[in-house]
Design a protein around this motif. Structure first.
Motif, PDB file in Angstrom:
ATOM      1  N   SER A 102       0.830  -1.212   0.000  1.00 39.83           N
ATOM      2  CA  SER A 102       0.000   0.000   0.000  1.00 39.83           C
ATOM      3  C   SER A 102       0.859   1.254   0.000  1.00 39.83           C
ATOM      4  CB  SER A 102      -0.893   0.035   1.243  1.00 39.83           C
ATOM      5  OG  SER A 102      -1.809  -1.024   1.201  1.00 39.83           O
ATOM      6  N   LYS A 107      -2.727   5.962  -3.967  1.00 43.02           N
ATOM      7  CA  LYS A 107      -4.088   5.683  -3.495  1.00 43.02           C
ATOM      8  C   LYS A 107      -4.156   4.228  -3.055  1.00 43.02           C
ATOM      9  CE  LYS A 107      -7.351   4.555  -6.791  1.00 43.02           C
ATOM     10  NZ  LYS A 107      -8.393   4.713  -7.813  1.00 43.02           N
ATOM     11  N   HIS A 108      -4.759   3.943  -1.901  1.00 43.77           N
ATOM     12  CA  HIS A 108      -4.850   2.540  -1.531  1.00 43.77           C
ATOM     13  C   HIS A 108      -6.086   2.183  -0.710  1.00 43.77           C
ATOM     14  CE1 HIS A 108      -2.724   4.124   1.983  1.00 43.77           C
ATOM     15  NE2 HIS A 108      -1.844   4.598   1.144  1.00 43.77           N
ATOM     16  N   ILE A 109      -6.378   0.886  -0.726  1.00 49.12           N
ATOM     17  CA  ILE A 109      -7.511   0.329   0.003  1.00 49.12           C
ATOM     18  C   ILE A 109      -7.023  -0.091   1.381  1.00 49.12           C
ATOM     19  CG2 ILE A 109      -9.155  -1.601   0.048  1.00 49.12           C
ATOM     20  CD1 ILE A 109      -9.086  -1.681  -2.941  1.00 49.12           C
ATOM     21  N   ALA A 110      -7.888   0.035   2.405  1.00 46.23           N
ATOM     22  CA  ALA A 110      -7.496  -0.358   3.765  1.00 46.23           C
ATOM     23  C   ALA A 110      -7.144  -1.844   3.801  1.00 46.23           C
ATOM     24  CB  ALA A 110      -8.628  -0.060   4.737  1.00 46.23           C
ATOM     25  N   THR A 111      -6.036  -2.138   4.487  1.00 46.89           N
ATOM     26  CA  THR A 111      -5.557  -3.520   4.555  1.00 46.89           C
ATOM     27  C   THR A 111      -6.612  -4.459   5.144  1.00 46.89           C
ATOM     28  OG1 THR A 111      -3.276  -2.801   4.740  1.00 46.89           O
ATOM     29  CG2 THR A 111      -3.778  -4.978   5.597  1.00 46.89           C
ATOM     30  N   ASP A 113      -9.760  -4.369   4.949  1.00 43.70           N
ATOM     31  CA  ASP A 113     -10.777  -4.706   3.942  1.00 43.70           C
ATOM     32  C   ASP A 113     -10.258  -5.773   2.977  1.00 43.70           C
ATOM     33  OD1 ASP A 113     -12.330  -2.843   5.135  1.00 43.70           O
ATOM     34  OD2 ASP A 113     -12.014  -1.275   3.619  1.00 43.70           O
ATOM     35  N   LEU A 114      -9.001  -5.590   2.567  1.00 42.07           N
ATOM     36  CA  LEU A 114      -8.426  -6.552   1.624  1.00 42.07           C
ATOM     37  C   LEU A 114      -8.330  -7.938   2.254  1.00 42.07           C
ATOM     38  CD1 LEU A 114      -5.505  -4.499   0.060  1.00 42.07           C
ATOM     39  CD2 LEU A 114      -7.521  -5.357  -1.125  1.00 42.07           C
ATOM     40  N   ARG A 117     -11.769  -9.432   2.408  1.00 42.68           N
ATOM     41  CA  ARG A 117     -12.288  -9.694   1.090  1.00 42.68           C
ATOM     42  C   ARG A 117     -11.644 -10.905   0.429  1.00 42.68           C
ATOM     43  NH1 ARG A 117     -12.545  -6.125  -4.026  1.00 42.68           N
ATOM     44  NH2 ARG A 117     -12.960  -7.880  -5.393  1.00 42.68           N
ATOM     45  N   ASN A 147      -4.040  -0.913  -4.618  1.00 45.06           N
ATOM     46  CA  ASN A 147      -4.192   0.460  -5.119  1.00 45.06           C
ATOM     47  C   ASN A 147      -5.536   0.680  -5.798  1.00 45.06           C
ATOM     48  OD1 ASN A 147      -3.379  -1.330  -7.119  1.00 45.06           O
ATOM     49  ND2 ASN A 147      -2.506   0.276  -8.389  1.00 45.06           N
ATOM     50  N   ASP A 148      -6.494  -0.226  -5.550  1.00 45.69           N
ATOM     51  CA  ASP A 148      -7.824  -0.099  -6.143  1.00 45.69           C
ATOM     52  C   ASP A 148      -7.704   0.107  -7.660  1.00 45.69           C
ATOM     53  OD1 ASP A 148     -10.532   0.047  -6.302  1.00 45.69           O
ATOM     54  OD2 ASP A 148     -10.689   2.109  -5.597  1.00 45.69           O
ATOM     55  N   GLU A 179     -17.108  -5.616 -10.116  1.00 43.24           N
ATOM     56  CA  GLU A 179     -16.851  -4.266  -9.590  1.00 43.24           C
ATOM     57  C   GLU A 179     -16.530  -3.262 -10.682  1.00 43.24           C
ATOM     58  OE1 GLU A 179     -14.821  -5.507  -5.330  1.00 43.24           O
ATOM     59  OE2 GLU A 179     -13.591  -4.864  -7.011  1.00 43.24           O
TER      60      GLU A 179
END
Lengths: 303, 358
Positions: A102, A107-111, A113-114, A117, A147-148, A179
């Motif tokens: 990340s 830009k990144h997604i919260a760890t 959440d990953l 998921r 990084n979405d 998505e």
């Protein structure tokens, strides 16, 4: 807004070997696009050029209006990548690995959440060296998503996985597509290509042999049906049946291609009755990707 | 910057979690220190003797006579310089000759000796008295005869083998940390595809390089401090610790060996290939570069070759500073530091040209 990816006249040589040979291809935005080909066909090299990881000897790659070959750094920030043999620091935990990746992106997604998921919750604080093959593959997928990204590249995502882990992975890849991301994957598994891919490019010797939706490709290139007979059935040389379009004498089966199944079958049964040939084990089916691949390249995918 | 720091933290974590690696990086230096620290002074007898005072002719006569003995390394010095040298430990004893010789009277000579090490002091006094007795015999019939009165110089320091070994072990630890730790680590990551995976992100190669260098400086500093604590606080090695010059030498040594580590990792194709390569490079240095004994005892040609080894530069610099022979940024230190800088530049140059990410 998602953009399409255009590969224009890509060539990459390694010494005397031309891995990618004047390859041009347009990959539409959204959906799953598959590069299907046997080992050594040039799939991985092509993919790595598009990812900005390799520089082609000739040719260009465009992601929308971004010149990937000239600005690989910008492209890498927008892409998510899972390499064929990507591995991570064995002594970091799953969460630490994702946090590390990340930190590389603006830009990144919260760890957390990953982790949730990609079904890694129970392994979040475990070191990478303790992960199973399927868990490693999900970590690789999660790391590709930090990084979405608009585009996700997956190089042989299900290689070496058992059937259950493979199914699990396919569900996750289908989720990425749902998505609204573009997923580009390489594979040499027919089932994976048929199940996952909206569009396929069949590639061999560094060139594209066919591009399209799997069902369209089969219908256009190999219309009609197939009749498989046991290899012991001795068809005389030069024999013809009604509506027969081709005849393959393989080691595992003799395959009769037919443009009109009932006409060919009637003719075949009549011949067999007259010649006292046993047709036990006869079966009919539609053409598959495997047949298409065989007819395009002259070799089986599994070779 | 965030990415670089995050990578430093990740690398540091992997380092501290590699228990086996940690153990082996400290095991040998500590065992060697224990062995030599507990054995005490195992230095072969050789006495540095300063001859001071008296008339120049008398001083010279006595030093020439003493120099016949292979035990003594004789220097002619002024009394002040000689006493300072004894106190600093660079001379084992000072033989102070009387300024005036009275004919018919025995000449009283005072022996100021270094008393920090009782065994060595005893050897020194005994050897000097014996040698002076021999000179007396040679001068027999010719007054004045010489008598020696020994005087310990308190607060003086001695060089035990541990004092000699400790700076060498620090240099060795730095080399091994970079060559084994860095070169094999990088090769493993290269082989496993860890590095390629980084390349597929916006992380720039220079950030990876920077993080690796910072991490290896940090981790080796930790090793250096641990070895120093064991050597000085537990085994009572007598060393000077001029922090800033030492830090400079250690950082330059690390820079040299980090760039050599990258050079090796750039060449090696697999983990199987890297270990013999590292051994090939580190073994000659480990034994010849003055970690365990001074390269001065090597044949001249070999000693000249060895003097250009990076480990020789580092061991020299550290030993010079820690023995107190090099004070501050002495010119002799600059030579060693320049040697390390040259190796850094050379290693980085070749590594930069031959490095492969896969």
């Amino acid at each position: 807004m998602a953009s399409q990816i255009r590969l224009e006249h890509l060539t990459k040589r390694y010494g005397a070997v031309t891995a990618v040979d004047d390859l041009s291809l347009t990959i539409p935005a959204l959906g799953v696009f598959g590069l299907l080909g046997p080992n050594g066909a040039g799939k991985t090299t092509t993919l790595e050029i598009v990812e900005g990881l390799r520089t082609p000897d000739q040719g260009q790659v465009w992601f929308g209006d971004l010149d990937v070959v000239r600005h690989p750094h910008r492209a890498k920030a927008l892409f998510g990548v899972q390499l064929q043999t990507s591995s991570f620091f064995e002594l970091l935990t799953v969460s630490e690995t994702l946090e590390l990746f990340s930190s590389f992106y603006p830009k990144h997604i919260a760890t957390a959440d990953l982790v949730r998921r990609f079904d890694l919750t129970e392994k979040a604080t475990a070191q990478v060296k303790t992960l199973s093959g399927g868990q490693r593959q999900r970590l690789a997928l999660a790391a590709a998503m930090v990084n979405d990204p608009e585009v996700v590249f997956l190089d042989e995502p299900s290689a070496g996985l058992d059937p259950q882990a493979r199914r699990h992975l396919w569900d996750m890849i289908a989720g990425l597509k749902a998505e609204g991301r573009t997923v580009i994957l390489t594979t040499h598994y027919m089932e994976e290509a048929e199940t996952l891919c909206d569009q396929l490019a069949i590639i061999d010797h560094g060139t594209i042999l066919a591009v399209g939706r799997p069902q369209d490709l089969i219908r256009e290139r190999l219309p009609g049906s197939l009749i498989e007979l046991a290899p012991s059935v001795a068809l005389p040389d030069g024999i013809r049946f009604a509506a027969m379009t081709a005849l393959d004498r393989g080691e595992e089966a003799v395959v009769i291609h037919s443009s009109d199944l009932s006409k060919t079958l009637v003719d075949l049964v009549a011949w067999a009755g007259g010649a006292s040939v046993d047709l036990a084990g006869i079966r009919t089916r539609g053409s598959s990707l495997e047949d298409l691949f065989l007819s395009l390249t002259g070799r089986s995918l599994r070779e | 910057m965030t990415a670089t720091l995050a990578l430093v933290r990740a690398l540091f974590r992997t380092y501290t979690r590699n228990r086996q690696g940690l153990f082996w990086s400290l095991f040998f230096p500590v065992v060697l220190m224990l062995v030599f620290g507990l054995l005490g002074n195992s230095k072969a007898i050789s006495i540095n003797l300063a001859v001071a005072g008296g008339s120049p002719a008398f001083q010279h006569e006595i030093s020439t006579a003493l120099a016949h003995s292979t035990i003594f390394k004789v220097k002619e010095m002024t009394p002040t310089a000689a006493r300072a040298a004894v106190r600093a430990g660079s001379e084992d004893a000072e033989l102070l000759l009387p300024a005036i010789l009275t004919p018919g009277q025995p000449a009283a000579i005072t022996l100021y000796y270094n008393n920090a090490n009782q065994v060595a002091a005893g050897q020194t006094v005994g050897a000097v008295q014996q040698a002076v007795g021999a000179i007396n015999l040679a001068l027999s019939g010719r007054p004045p005869a010489l008598t020696v009165s020994p005087q310990p110089v308190s607060g003086s320091r001695s060089f035990s083998y541990l004092d000699f070994l400790l700076p060498g072990l620090l240099a060795l630890t730095i080399m091994q940390g970079c060559l084994f730790g860095l070169a094999t680590g990088l090769t493993r990551w290269k082989e496993q595809g860890v590095l390629r995976r980084f390349l597929a992100t916006p992380l720039r190669p220079v950030q990876f390089l920077g993080a690796t260098v910072i991490n290896y400086i940090l981790t080796n500093m930790v090793s250096v401090v641990i070895i120093l604590i064991i050597g000085v606080d537990f085994l009572h090695a007598t060393v000077q610790l001029p922090i800033l010059p030492l830090l400079l030498a250690v950082v330059l040594g690390l820079a040299a060996f980090i760039s050599i580590g990258f050079l090796i990792a750039g060449q090696a194709k697999s983990q199987e290939a890297v270990v013999p390569l590292v051994n090939l490079i580190s073994f000659p240095m480990m034994f010849l570069s003055g970690v365990f004994f001074s390269p001065a005892s090597l044949p001249p040609f070999l000693a000249t070759v060895v003097s250009f080894f990076p480990l020789t530069y580092l061991a020299n610099a550290l030993r010079g500073l820690m023995s107190g022979q090099l004070v501050g940024l002495a010119p002799a230190l600059w030579g060693d530091l320049a040697g390390l800088a040259a190796w850094t530049a050379l290693g980085a140059l070749i590594a930069g040209r031959t490095w492969r990410w896969e």
